[in-house]
Write a protein that holds these residues in place. Sequence first.
Motif, PDB file in Angstrom:
ATOM      1  N   ARG A 182      24.590  56.065  37.893  1.00 15.91           N
ATOM      2  CA  ARG A 182      23.333  56.245  37.172  1.00 15.91           C
ATOM      3  C   ARG A 182      23.256  55.286  35.990  1.00 15.91           C
ATOM      4  O   ARG A 182      22.233  54.649  35.753  1.00 15.91           O
ATOM      5  CB  ARG A 182      23.232  57.695  36.693  1.00 15.91           C
ATOM      6  CG  ARG A 182      21.919  58.003  36.052  1.00 15.91           C
ATOM      7  CD  ARG A 182      21.841  59.443  35.588  1.00 15.91           C
ATOM      8  NE  ARG A 182      20.465  59.752  35.221  1.00 15.91           N
ATOM      9  CZ  ARG A 182      20.069  60.924  34.747  1.00 15.91           C
ATOM     10  NH1 ARG A 182      20.914  61.910  34.597  1.00 15.91           N
ATOM     11  NH2 ARG A 182      18.806  61.107  34.426  1.00 15.91           N
ATOM     12  N   VAL A 211      23.590  51.255  37.581  1.00 18.03           N
ATOM     13  CA  VAL A 211      22.397  50.799  38.294  1.00 18.03           C
ATOM     14  C   VAL A 211      21.181  50.876  37.367  1.00 18.03           C
ATOM     15  O   VAL A 211      20.324  49.992  37.362  1.00 18.03           O
ATOM     16  CB  VAL A 211      22.160  51.651  39.564  1.00 18.03           C
ATOM     17  CG1 VAL A 211      20.881  51.235  40.257  1.00 18.03           C
ATOM     18  CG2 VAL A 211      23.345  51.518  40.500  1.00 18.03           C
ATOM     19  N   THR A 223      13.709  58.240  49.422  1.00 17.61           N
ATOM     20  CA  THR A 223      13.770  57.639  48.091  1.00 17.61           C
ATOM     21  C   THR A 223      12.410  57.698  47.418  1.00 17.61           C
ATOM     22  O   THR A 223      12.290  58.061  46.246  1.00 17.61           O
ATOM     23  CB  THR A 223      14.250  56.174  48.188  1.00 17.61           C
ATOM     24  OG1 THR A 223      15.521  56.160  48.819  1.00 17.61           O
ATOM     25  CG2 THR A 223      14.366  55.553  46.815  1.00 17.61           C
ATOM     26  N   SER A 243      21.595  57.623  47.569  1.00 17.97           N
ATOM     27  CA  SER A 243      20.740  56.586  46.981  1.00 17.97           C
ATOM     28  C   SER A 243      19.403  57.180  46.535  1.00 17.97           C
ATOM     29  O   SER A 243      18.853  56.773  45.506  1.00 17.97           O
ATOM     30  CB  SER A 243      20.518  55.454  47.982  1.00 17.97           C
ATOM     31  OG  SER A 243      19.899  55.954  49.147  1.00 17.97           O
ATOM     32  N   LEU A 303      19.900  59.125  43.379  1.00 18.65           N
ATOM     33  CA  LEU A 303      20.072  58.175  42.283  1.00 18.65           C
ATOM     34  C   LEU A 303      18.717  57.640  41.819  1.00 18.65           C
ATOM     35  O   LEU A 303      18.467  57.491  40.620  1.00 18.65           O
ATOM     36  CB  LEU A 303      20.964  57.029  42.763  1.00 18.65           C
ATOM     37  CG  LEU A 303      21.826  56.359  41.714  1.00 18.65           C
ATOM     38  CD1 LEU A 303      22.683  57.380  40.998  1.00 18.65           C
ATOM     39  CD2 LEU A 303      22.683  55.295  42.353  1.00 18.65           C
ATOM     40  N   ALA A 304      17.834  57.376  42.786  1.00 19.11           N
ATOM     41  CA  ALA A 304      16.496  56.912  42.437  1.00 19.11           C
ATOM     42  C   ALA A 304      15.795  57.940  41.560  1.00 19.11           C
ATOM     43  O   ALA A 304      15.144  57.602  40.563  1.00 19.11           O
ATOM     44  CB  ALA A 304      15.686  56.644  43.705  1.00 19.11           C
ATOM     45  N   CYS A 364      16.818  48.464  43.653  1.00 14.66           N
ATOM     46  CA  CYS A 364      18.204  48.602  43.193  1.00 14.66           C
ATOM     47  C   CYS A 364      18.931  49.721  43.919  1.00 14.66           C
ATOM     48  O   CYS A 364      20.077  49.566  44.336  1.00 14.66           O
ATOM     49  CB  CYS A 364      18.255  48.869  41.687  1.00 14.66           C
ATOM     50  SG  CYS A 364      17.905  47.412  40.713  1.00 14.66           S
ATOM     51  N   THR A 365      18.253  50.881  44.070  1.00 15.38           N
ATOM     52  CA  THR A 365      18.944  51.984  44.722  1.00 15.38           C
ATOM     53  C   THR A 365      19.064  51.731  46.225  1.00 15.38           C
ATOM     54  O   THR A 365      20.030  52.139  46.852  1.00 15.38           O
ATOM     55  CB  THR A 365      18.228  53.333  44.482  1.00 15.38           C
ATOM     56  OG1 THR A 365      16.861  53.185  44.842  1.00 15.38           O
ATOM     57  CG2 THR A 365      18.337  53.754  43.034  1.00 15.38           C
TER      58      THR A 365
END
Lengths: 334, 273
Positions: free
Chosen positions: A159, A162, A253, A284, A287-288, A327-328
Amino acid sequence: MNHTTWTQLLPFIFILFIVVCFAVLMGTDVISLQSMTSQMPPSLLEMNTIFLSIFIEAVPFVLIGVLIAGFIQMFISEDHVEKWMPKNRVAAVFMSCVIGACFPACECGIVPIVRKLVSKGVPIYAGVGFLLTGPLINPIVIFSTYMAFGNDLKIAALRMGVGFAAALIIALLVSLFFKKNQLKGQTGTMEIHEHTQPASFFKRIWHMLGHAIDEFFDMGKYLIIGAFFAAFVQTYVAAQTLLQAGEGWVSSTLVMMGLAYLLSLCSEADAFIGASFRNLFPTSSILAFLIYGPMIDLKNTVMLVSVFQLKFVFSLIFFITLTVFACTSALVWL
Amino acid sequence: MTFQSSHALKAVMLATFAYFLVTLHANGDIVKFVNPKYNLLSQSAACLFFFLCAIQVFRIIGKSTHVCHHGCNHRSPRPKVIISYAVLFFPLITGFLLPPQTLGAAIAAKKGTVLTSSSSSAAHEGLQAARKEMNQAEYDQALERMEKEPVIHLKENVFEPYFTRISTEPQKYEGRKVKMSGFVYKEDGFADNQLALTRFLITHCVADAGSIGFLTELEDAPSIEQDTWLEVEGTIELTHYDGAEMPMLKIVSWKEIDEPKEPYVYPVYIKIM
């Protein structure tokens, strides 16, 4: 009666209104009030509860934010900014992202600070770097993410890492497309007239507090509108239908980013919500959610629109969405 | 020296904001909004409001040092001023007039993660080593009690760690007796005799509430309405729901209760220091 007399009278009318409200409140039989509210649909009361809770949660941070903004107004001059800000664009972006990362702030408290910094001559791209990393990277957020994901450092580290990279890219994108300060209704060189002659320390503190109060009344209403929108979405829009749309990493995402935007959670508190989606979506996408939310959300957008030009805010949202998604997604291929 | 009425209004509003926060703390309603762990934050905010109000009072009768720049209200058109003050008053009015509502099944349905979040998964394993606002020793004790006691009692202060343990390793706790309370939540996929007994987990404020609960099975389920608060005792069994293995409570005894004073549960952090 002319215009000015009217505007001067207005506050009195308001004060009268409050007094009447209180009088009515005190006089009203509590039971009759309850029977009145019990006729309201419970969803309305739930929305009100969520709305107030967002407000109560955010207001301490906004107060700190306006106090810092007041401090910047009184104690930091354009000359300081000129001296400290690297001339090189990339260096300036990097520096602002690092300062943001060291600076514990919340996404609603940081808007008045950034506004003040930019009006003091900080370039808009550096302001954006600070705006993005401030709420995203700080000890409380790292700690709560670490906890929420079962004492697993991986998610917390991803986290931060990124998120930092994404913030750098977004700020650089902004530096390519926007040159002026993008503040609303300003011609660039205002607010200088006020303190050309150095005032005493005590006087400056006094003015700082005054500025903080005015700033609170300026920012507070946008916080309230934003909190209200977020509460409305939480009460009346089913996340479940959104979740069903999320199959495969691309759509999941996007769904998680949409959710982060609409829920408008505080960055200190979104980790547990993110963690609860672990079984539904790949890392992922989670994370987004964790990176996108602190950078931009519904509540924040309302506040940004009040400070910056509309075109700039929309471009910023576009850059953030694109970069965080890229990025993710890059993680999926790694 | 001039009396500045817009400053006076701001002073009144700052005082009202402070008063609002103080009232919430005084009558205990604050737990319906924010995790008590963060009480200090809103208390500080109340103090700041009082302090700023005191400053503002001096500005009312101060000489007009106010230099007119951005967003000055007295230069704005009238409707704009009215709207902006009305917006600021809005949370105060609804806050004083409307009672705080404990979140219930309708919100749980909107959030849509009542049972999905509890489905067992390898990712959950790390959770057991975690957290408490108690210190480590107290926490270990609580977990030990959970292993040994004849009935696992999911009290408010240990609800979240106990719940997480059971949903992480339902096999380990199969056949154990559990006592808990929660509100009734039903969704379309449930059988007639099933309902979920649910609590909201609040990290910071009710906006980030997530629902956690056990699927339960009892005969009278069809006659029990959504949002009813129940205190139950039952045995943990394994079941499949939505393709995931999860624990289920087979209810032995139940009774209806009033909504508890502390309707929410909170994640538990171990004090490191």
